[in-house]
Motif scaffolding. Structure first.
Motif, PDB file in Angstrom:
ATOM      1  N   SER A   4      46.614 -37.757 -15.132  1.00  0.00           N
ATOM      2  CA  SER A   4      47.272 -36.902 -16.120  1.00  0.00           C
ATOM      3  C   SER A   4      47.066 -35.406 -15.875  1.00  0.00           C
ATOM      4  CB  SER A   4      46.791 -37.257 -17.524  1.00  0.00           C
ATOM      5  OG  SER A   4      45.419 -36.981 -17.660  1.00  0.00           O
ATOM      6  N   LEU A   5      46.171 -35.040 -14.954  1.00  0.00           N
ATOM      7  CA  LEU A   5      45.907 -33.626 -14.678  1.00  0.00           C
ATOM      8  C   LEU A   5      45.733 -33.423 -13.181  1.00  0.00           C
ATOM      9  CD1 LEU A   5      45.304 -30.815 -16.015  1.00  0.00           C
ATOM     10  CD2 LEU A   5      42.896 -31.419 -15.789  1.00  0.00           C
ATOM     11  N   ARG A   6      46.484 -32.468 -12.656  1.00  0.00           N
ATOM     12  CA  ARG A   6      46.369 -32.116 -11.249  1.00  0.00           C
ATOM     13  C   ARG A   6      46.143 -30.613 -11.155  1.00  0.00           C
ATOM     14  NH1 ARG A   6      49.988 -35.191 -12.603  1.00  0.00           N
ATOM     15  NH2 ARG A   6      51.694 -33.725 -12.647  1.00  0.00           N
ATOM     16  N   THR A  21      48.397 -28.628 -13.709  1.00  0.00           N
ATOM     17  CA  THR A  21      49.619 -29.239 -14.210  1.00  0.00           C
ATOM     18  C   THR A  21      49.245 -30.530 -14.912  1.00  0.00           C
ATOM     19  OG1 THR A  21      50.855 -28.386 -12.323  1.00  0.00           O
ATOM     20  CG2 THR A  21      51.865 -30.191 -13.522  1.00  0.00           C
ATOM     21  N   GLY A  22      49.885 -30.801 -16.041  1.00  0.00           N
ATOM     22  CA  GLY A  22      49.659 -32.067 -16.727  1.00  0.00           C
ATOM     23  C   GLY A  22      49.039 -31.888 -18.092  1.00  0.00           C
ATOM     24  N   GLN A  23      48.091 -32.759 -18.405  1.00  0.00           N
ATOM     25  CA  GLN A  23      47.487 -32.783 -19.735  1.00  0.00           C
ATOM     26  C   GLN A  23      45.993 -32.488 -19.656  1.00  0.00           C
ATOM     27  OE1 GLN A  23      48.438 -36.602 -21.409  1.00  0.00           O
ATOM     28  NE2 GLN A  23      50.632 -36.234 -21.290  1.00  0.00           N
ATOM     29  N   SER A  28      40.883 -36.069 -19.399  1.00  0.00           N
ATOM     30  CA  SER A  28      40.764 -35.253 -18.192  1.00  0.00           C
ATOM     31  C   SER A  28      39.743 -34.127 -18.303  1.00  0.00           C
ATOM     32  CB  SER A  28      42.130 -34.651 -17.846  1.00  0.00           C
ATOM     33  OG  SER A  28      42.584 -33.811 -18.889  1.00  0.00           O
ATOM     34  N   HIS A  53      51.519 -24.612 -16.650  1.00  0.00           N
ATOM     35  CA  HIS A  53      52.202 -25.890 -16.433  1.00  0.00           C
ATOM     36  C   HIS A  53      51.502 -27.039 -17.145  1.00  0.00           C
ATOM     37  CE1 HIS A  53      54.973 -24.059 -13.651  1.00  0.00           C
ATOM     38  NE2 HIS A  53      53.948 -23.471 -13.061  1.00  0.00           N
ATOM     39  N   ILE A  54      50.698 -26.722 -18.133  1.00  0.00           N
ATOM     40  CA  ILE A  54      50.032 -27.751 -18.934  1.00  0.00           C
ATOM     41  C   ILE A  54      51.005 -28.229 -20.005  1.00  0.00           C
ATOM     42  CG2 ILE A  54      48.199 -28.119 -20.654  1.00  0.00           C
ATOM     43  CD1 ILE A  54      47.161 -28.221 -17.816  1.00  0.00           C
ATOM     44  N   ASP A  55      51.216 -29.539 -20.069  1.00  0.00           N
ATOM     45  CA  ASP A  55      52.134 -30.121 -21.049  1.00  0.00           C
ATOM     46  C   ASP A  55      51.486 -30.334 -22.403  1.00  0.00           C
ATOM     47  OD1 ASP A  55      54.083 -30.413 -19.010  1.00  0.00           O
ATOM     48  OD2 ASP A  55      53.153 -32.296 -18.400  1.00  0.00           O
TER      49      ASP A  55
END
Length: 116
Positions: A4-6, A21-23, A28, A53-55
């Motif tokens: 969920s996180l990169r 990027t991600g959550q 995470s 870019h975090i959702d």
């Protein structure tokens, strides 16, 4: 990191830039903190976190940001966060924008670090 996180990091002239990027959430947060802490150990540069870019970010993610900000303060390093509208709204909701040195965009954050 996690599914969920990169993220990754790069050294700039005046800071260590880590982008994700991600959550950033309870699933995470530990890996996120470990990654940043490892990067900080090999660098004595100010830390700039790019979260544009975090959702999604939850209280666990905010907690890690607070811990990292304290680590930087204790080490005498600057700490700056850049986020998208969702991240900014969440940070402002809990009134941490000053503590996390929240900046509106990457260019402004890099300029702030360069002049400090």
């Amino acid at each position: 990191m996690t599914v969920s996180l990169r993220g990754g990091s790069e050294r700039r002239e005046n800071c260590l830039l880590c982008s994700f990027t991600g959550q950033l959430d309870a699933y995470s947060d530990k890996q996120f903190k470990e990654f940043i802490t490892e990067q900080m150990a090999s660098s004595k540069l100010p830390l700039l976190l790019d979260l544009t870019h975090i959702d999604f970010i939850d209280s666990s993610g905010l907690g890690v940001l607070v811990q990292l900000a304290k680590q930087c303060t204790d080490a005498g390093l600057q700490f700056v966060v850049v986020g998208n509208a969702r991240v900014i709204q969440t940070v402002k909701l809990v009134r941490l924008e000053s503590f996390l040195h929240l900046q509106p965009d990457l260019e402004t954050a890099l300029s702030a670090l360069a002049t400090a």
